[in-house]
Scaffold this active site. Sequence first.
Site, short mmCIF file in Angstrom:
data_model
loop_
_atom_site.label_atom_id
_atom_site.label_comp_id
_atom_site.label_asym_id
_atom_site.label_seq_id
_atom_site.Cartn_x
_atom_site.Cartn_y
_atom_site.Cartn_z
N LYS A 1 63.42 93.12 27.51
CA LYS A 1 62.60 92.12 26.82
C LYS A 1 62.67 92.30 25.32
CE LYS A 1 58.84 91.04 29.17
NZ LYS A 1 57.56 91.49 29.77
N ARG B 1 53.23 94.08 25.76
CA ARG B 1 54.09 93.76 26.91
C ARG B 1 55.01 94.94 27.21
NH1 ARG B 1 57.14 88.42 24.90
NH2 ARG B 1 57.17 87.93 27.14
N GLY C 1 55.94 96.08 39.22
CA GLY C 1 55.26 97.36 39.34
C GLY C 1 54.92 97.92 37.97
N MET D 1 53.39 97.68 34.05
CA MET D 1 52.10 97.17 33.61
C MET D 1 52.14 95.68 33.30
SD MET D 1 49.77 98.17 30.43
CE MET D 1 50.29 96.69 29.58
N ARG E 1 66.11 85.74 29.35
CA ARG E 1 66.91 86.73 30.11
C ARG E 1 67.87 85.97 30.99
NH1 ARG E 1 61.73 88.69 33.60
NH2 ARG E 1 61.11 86.61 34.24
N HIS F 1 80.21 97.55 72.21
CA HIS F 1 81.01 96.45 72.73
C HIS F 1 80.51 95.11 72.21
CE1 HIS F 1 81.93 93.41 75.86
NE2 HIS F 1 83.13 93.95 75.73
N ARG G 1 93.93 93.23 67.56
CA ARG G 1 93.64 94.22 68.61
C ARG G 1 93.90 93.63 69.97
NH1 ARG G 1 88.09 95.11 65.60
NH2 ARG G 1 88.52 92.90 65.54
N ARG H 1 98.48 95.54 67.04
CA ARG H 1 98.29 96.92 67.45
C ARG H 1 98.37 97.02 68.96
NH1 ARG H 1 92.66 99.79 66.48
NH2 ARG H 1 92.08 98.54 68.30
N GLU I 1 94.84 107.20 61.01
CA GLU I 1 93.41 107.29 61.29
C GLU I 1 93.00 108.67 61.78
OE1 GLU I 1 92.54 104.22 64.18
OE2 GLU I 1 94.50 104.42 65.10
N SER J 1 99.02 101.56 58.06
CA SER J 1 97.77 100.83 57.92
C SER J 1 96.64 101.83 58.13
CB SER J 1 97.69 99.70 58.94
OG SER J 1 96.44 99.07 58.85
N GLY K 1 93.37 103.00 59.14
CA GLY K 1 92.24 102.56 59.96
C GLY K 1 91.03 103.35 59.52
N THR K 2 90.36 102.84 58.49
CA THR K 2 89.32 103.67 57.87
C THR K 2 88.07 103.82 58.73
OG1 THR K 2 88.69 101.73 56.59
CG2 THR K 2 90.07 103.38 55.49
N ASN K 3 87.91 102.99 59.75
CA ASN K 3 86.77 103.22 60.65
C ASN K 3 86.97 104.53 61.40
OD1 ASN K 3 85.83 100.78 59.83
ND2 ASN K 3 86.16 99.72 61.77
N ASP K 4 88.11 104.63 62.10
CA ASP K 4 88.38 105.86 62.83
C ASP K 4 88.62 107.03 61.88
OD1 ASP K 4 88.06 105.75 65.57
OD2 ASP K 4 89.87 104.56 65.84
N CYS L 1 92.83 98.46 57.32
CA CYS L 1 92.32 97.47 58.26
C CYS L 1 90.96 97.87 58.82
CB CYS L 1 93.32 97.24 59.39
SG CYS L 1 93.60 98.71 60.38
N TYR M 1 97.70 95.71 50.61
CA TYR M 1 96.75 94.72 51.12
C TYR M 1 95.51 95.35 51.72
CZ TYR M 1 98.39 95.76 55.88
OH TYR M 1 98.70 96.38 57.04
P1 ADP Z 1 56.21 89.33 32.52
O1 ADP Z 1 57.23 90.38 32.31
O2 ADP Z 1 55.31 89.54 33.65
O3 ADP Z 1 56.79 87.94 32.44
P2 ADP Z 1 55.38 88.92 29.80
O4 ADP Z 1 55.25 90.06 28.87
O5 ADP Z 1 56.62 88.10 29.67
O6 ADP Z 1 55.22 89.49 31.26
O7 ADP Z 1 54.11 88.05 29.56
C1 ADP Z 1 53.32 87.38 30.51
C2 ADP Z 1 52.96 86.02 29.99
O8 ADP Z 1 52.30 86.09 28.74
C3 ADP Z 1 54.16 85.14 29.78
O9 ADP Z 1 53.87 83.84 30.17
C4 ADP Z 1 54.38 85.21 28.30
O10 ADP Z 1 55.02 84.07 27.81
C5 ADP Z 1 52.97 85.30 27.77
N1 ADP Z 1 52.94 85.98 26.47
C6 ADP Z 1 53.38 87.20 26.18
N2 ADP Z 1 53.25 87.48 24.88
C7 ADP Z 1 52.70 86.39 24.31
C8 ADP Z 1 52.32 86.05 22.97
N3 ADP Z 1 52.51 86.90 21.96
N4 ADP Z 1 51.79 84.85 22.77
C9 ADP Z 1 51.59 84.00 23.80
N5 ADP Z 1 51.92 84.24 25.06
C10 ADP Z 1 52.48 85.43 25.33
MG MG Z 2 57.89 87.25 31.14
MG MG Z 3 91.36 103.33 65.65
#
Ligand code: ADP
Ligand code: MG
Ligand code: MG
Length: 883
Positions: free
Chosen positions: A22, A92, A101, A103, A336, A452, A558, A614, A749, A768, A770-773, A836, A856
Site C-alpha cells: 500500500k 493504515r 487478518g 489491523m 494495486r 483404479h 497405457r 507402453r 522409473e 521416458s 516415468g516420474t510417478n514410479d 510422462c 518433451y
Molecule cells: P483495506 O486494506 O482494508 O482496504 P484501507 O487502509 O485501504 O484498508 O482503508 C479502508 C478504507 O478507508 C478504504 O475505503 C480507504 O479508501 C479508506 N481510507 C483510508 N485512508 C483514508 C483517508 N486518508 N481518507 C479517506 N478515506 C481513507
Molecule cells: Mg484498501
Molecule cells: Mg511405471
Amino acid sequence: MGKFVYLFHEGQGDMKELLGGKGANLAEMTNIGLPVPYGFTITTEACNAYYESGKAIPSVVEQQTIEALNRLEEKMEKKLGDPENPLLVSVRSGSVFSMPGMMDTILNLGMNDETVVGMAKLTNNPRFAYDSYRRFIQMFSNVVLEIDTYYFEQLLEETREQKGYSSDPELTAEDWKEVIVGYKEIVKKHTKKAFPQDPKEQLFLAINAVFNSWNNQRAIIYRRLNKIPDHLGTAVNIQSMVFGNMGNDSGTGVAFTRNPSTGESVLYGEYLINAQGEDVVAGIRTPQPIATLQEEMPEVYKQFTETCHQLEQHYQEMQDIEFTVERGKLFILQTRNGKRTAQAAIRIAVEMEQEGIIDKKTALLRVDPDQLNQLLHRRIDDSIAKEILAKGLPASPGAATGQVVFDADEAEQLASQGQKVILVRPETTPDDIHGIVTSQAIVTSRGGMTSHAAVVARGMGKACICGCEALKIDLKAKQFMVGETVVNYGEIITIDGSTGEIILGEVPMIDPELSDEFLQLLTWADEERQMNVRANADTPEDAKKSFEFGAEGIGLCRTEHMFMDSKRIPIVQEMILAENFNERKAALEQLLPMQQSDFEGIFEAMQGYPVTVRLLDPPLHEFLPNKEELLVEVTKLQILDPQSKELKEKEQLLKKVRQLDEHNPMLGLRGCRLGMMYPEIYEMQAKAIFYAAAKLVEKGMAVQPEIMIPLVGHVNELKEMRQLVIDAANHIQEETGQTVAYTIGTMIEIPRAVLTADEIAVEADFFSFGTNDLTQTTFGYSRDDAEGKFLQAYIENKVLPENPFAVLDQNGVGKLVETGVKLGRATKAKLKTGVCGEHGGEKSSVEFFYKTGLDYVSCSPYRVPLARLAAAQASIRFNKEEM
Ligand code: ADP
Ligand code: MG
Ligand code: MG
C-alpha cells in the site's frame, strides 16, 4: 541510524519490501502527480525493530515519526489536535503481500472533544463533525482498545429506535453528541480509563496496534497457509484524511479498471454518496454501479476514468482502485494489481498486448498455468452458496450431478435409460468398467490418487473423488451415511473432483470454454516454447481430445486400459488362466485384433505425430477378481452346490489368483518382467501395433510408433525385449509388405536404470522418465499407502515441502532425471528424452524439465494447454542462450 519513516514523495513503487504494498503504491501515485492525500509510511524494518525492542517503539522511530508528522502538518497547513484547524489522519497497515487478518484501518484519528468543535465550525457542518467523531471512537475502540463493536452498535440501535429513525443519516448533530457520551461510557466501563483525548497518544497507540496485529492469530495462520515468511513485518501508513461524508457532493468507492470476472475492458465498480471509507465494503447501504457516477458527477467521473487509464498504463496491469470524492474533488487512496478469474486473466493479458500496453512475453507470464484448470472442466458455479456434505481426495477434476448408484450394473442400466448417475463404491475394480464408463462421476470411500477408480477416471476426463472415508457405504441397504445424514439409492448428489467436495442435491454448473483469447494466448505460447508437449492417452477418444488441446504426440499410451474393457476382460482372464502355451496363444490371438483396432484409432487421431505405446505393465492379478470375494463365493458354493460346474471353475480361478498373489505387487512381476516371463504377451502387443501402423501406411497416412518397454532395471531386459519387438516388426513387414518406421525406447522409473543409463542408452532410442514410479521407487513410498497414511502429516509438519507425487522433488527425484539425461546422452548425444508422469502437467516441474534439457513433457489431455503455457513461461524465464 537507519531511515524508518518515508514521506510519500520519498518512496517509490518498487520499495514494497520496505514500505509494504500500500505504502509503495501511495508513494508511486504521489510521484506521478495523482491526487493522493499526503502522508508518510513507517517501514517494515521499524516493525521488526519494534519486536526486537520487546514490543516497544524505538525512540529513533518515534522521533522520525514526529518529524514526518511536522512536515505533514506544514504541508496541510493544519495541526494534529489544533482546535481551530485540526489535522485528521488515517492509520493504515500494509505488508508486502496484502493479508487479511492485519489491523483494520482507523479513520479520523485526531478527533477529540475540542477538535470536533473546530471541525464543526470549519466545515459549517456540525452533523458531519460529530458523525466523524463517533466513527473514530467506535473504530479506535474496536481496533486499538479491543472493545467489541457490538456494544456500540447496540447503543446506536437503541438511540435510533428511541428517536424513531430508520437509518443513520437521519441522526442530527445533537443526536450524535448524545451517542458520543454513551460511547465514552462504554470505553470507560471496558478499559477503566477515559477515551484518550491526546491526538499524539492516539497516534502512537494506533501504530503499536498495527505492529501487534502482525502477530495476531489470524495473520499467523494466513502466513502459514500462504507460505509468507514471518520476518517481513508490516508497514504503517499515516495519511491525512479526505471526507466522503461531507454531503451529497461527496462519496467514496472502489473500482477495477477492467471487469475482474470476464476481463472485459470496462470500468467496473461501485460507490456510495455521502459515505466514508469502509461503508462500501461493509454492505450497510447498497452501493451504486460506477456508471451512474457519470450522471451524478460528470466532471469527477471524467477525471476518474482518466486516472484509471493513467494508472493502468503506468503499472501496465489491471488496477483495483479506492477513491473518495470530497465536495466534488477526487482523491485516490489506493491502487494495486486487481485479482481476477482465469477467464479474465487470459482476456486481459491478450487485450493488453493488442492495445500495445505489454508485449507477448509479458502477456504469457501474466496467466498462471494452474488457473487454467478451472477452464477446462465443467465446474460448479462459484457464485452460488453450497453446503458440503463430505470431502475426499480430489482425484480427477470436473464436476457432475447425478443419482447415486452403488453398483456398475445398475449404473449401466439407469444410464441406458438416459439417467445421469454417480457411481459410489468402497473401491472399483476392472469389473466395474462398464459402470464407470456410463456414470457421470465416481466416488470411492477407499483408495488414493492412483487407485483404479482415480486412474481410469482421469484417463476418461471424468470427475472422481477417492478415499472419502466419511462415507459409510452400506451396499446391501443401498445407501451411504455421512454422520447422521443418510443418502439413498437414486438420490441426487453433486461432486466437484477438483476440490473433493460432495454436495447434496443439484448445483448449477458452468461449461468449459476455450475462448478466442485463450486460443490466441496458446498460439503465442507455442511460438515461444522450445519443449514439446504431448498427452497421456489410452483410447482413440482421448487421443482426439489431446489433439484438439494441442498435443504434439502421445507420450504414454497405457495398453492395460485396453485390456480392462469389460468385453475383453473374460478373454484376458482366459489368457491368464491358460494351462499351457498353446491355450495362452489362443487367447492372445483373440485379443490381437481388438488391440490393433485401438491402435489404428489412436494413430489416426494423432495424424502423424509420434505415439509412444507402453507394453503391458501391471501385475496380472489386477485382471482377476478379488481374492477375498472369490473365497467367499467358493465357500458358499461348497455348502450349497458342491457338485456344480461353477464351483469347479471358481476353485480353478481361486487357485490361479493365489498363484499370482504377491507379497508386494508394486515390486513384483510387472513391467518388462511380465514380458520376460510371458514373451508371447509382448509379442502380441507389438504385432498389434505394427499391423495397425501398416494399415495406416497402406492408406497413405503418416504414423510414428514408439514402442516403450516399462520398468527396465537392467540393460539385458531391454536388450531382450527390444529384439522381440524388432522380430515382430520384421515379421509384419514381410507379411504386409509395408515398411513402418519405428523406434524402441524405455521408461526410466527405477533408480538402477538411472545409474546405468549409459548402458541402457545403447539399446534405447529414447528415454521416458516415468516420474510417478520413479518417485515411488526413489522415496520407497507406495503412493496409495503414503497418501492415505502419512504424507499429509509430513506436509503439515514441514517434513516435506510438498506432495512429491504432485510437485516433482527436484533435489532427489529431479537429480535422478538430470543424471539419467546426462548418462544417456553420454552414450547417444541426441537421445530423445521426455517425461510422462503427472509432473508433466505441473508448472514448477515443467520448468525444471525444461532446464534439464528434456525434449518433451507428456501429461493428461486436459492439462495439455497448461503444459503449453508452462513450457512457454519456462522458455521466457530461462532463455536457452543464457543457460
Ligand atoms: P483495506 O486494506 O482494508 O482496504 P484501507 O487502509 O485501504 O484498508 O482503508 C479502508 C478504507 O478507508 C478504504 O475505503 C480507504 O479508501 C479508506 N481510507 C483510508 N485512508 C483514508 C483517508 N486518508 N481518507 C479517506 N478515506 C481513507
Ligand atoms: Mg484498501
Ligand atoms: Mg511405471
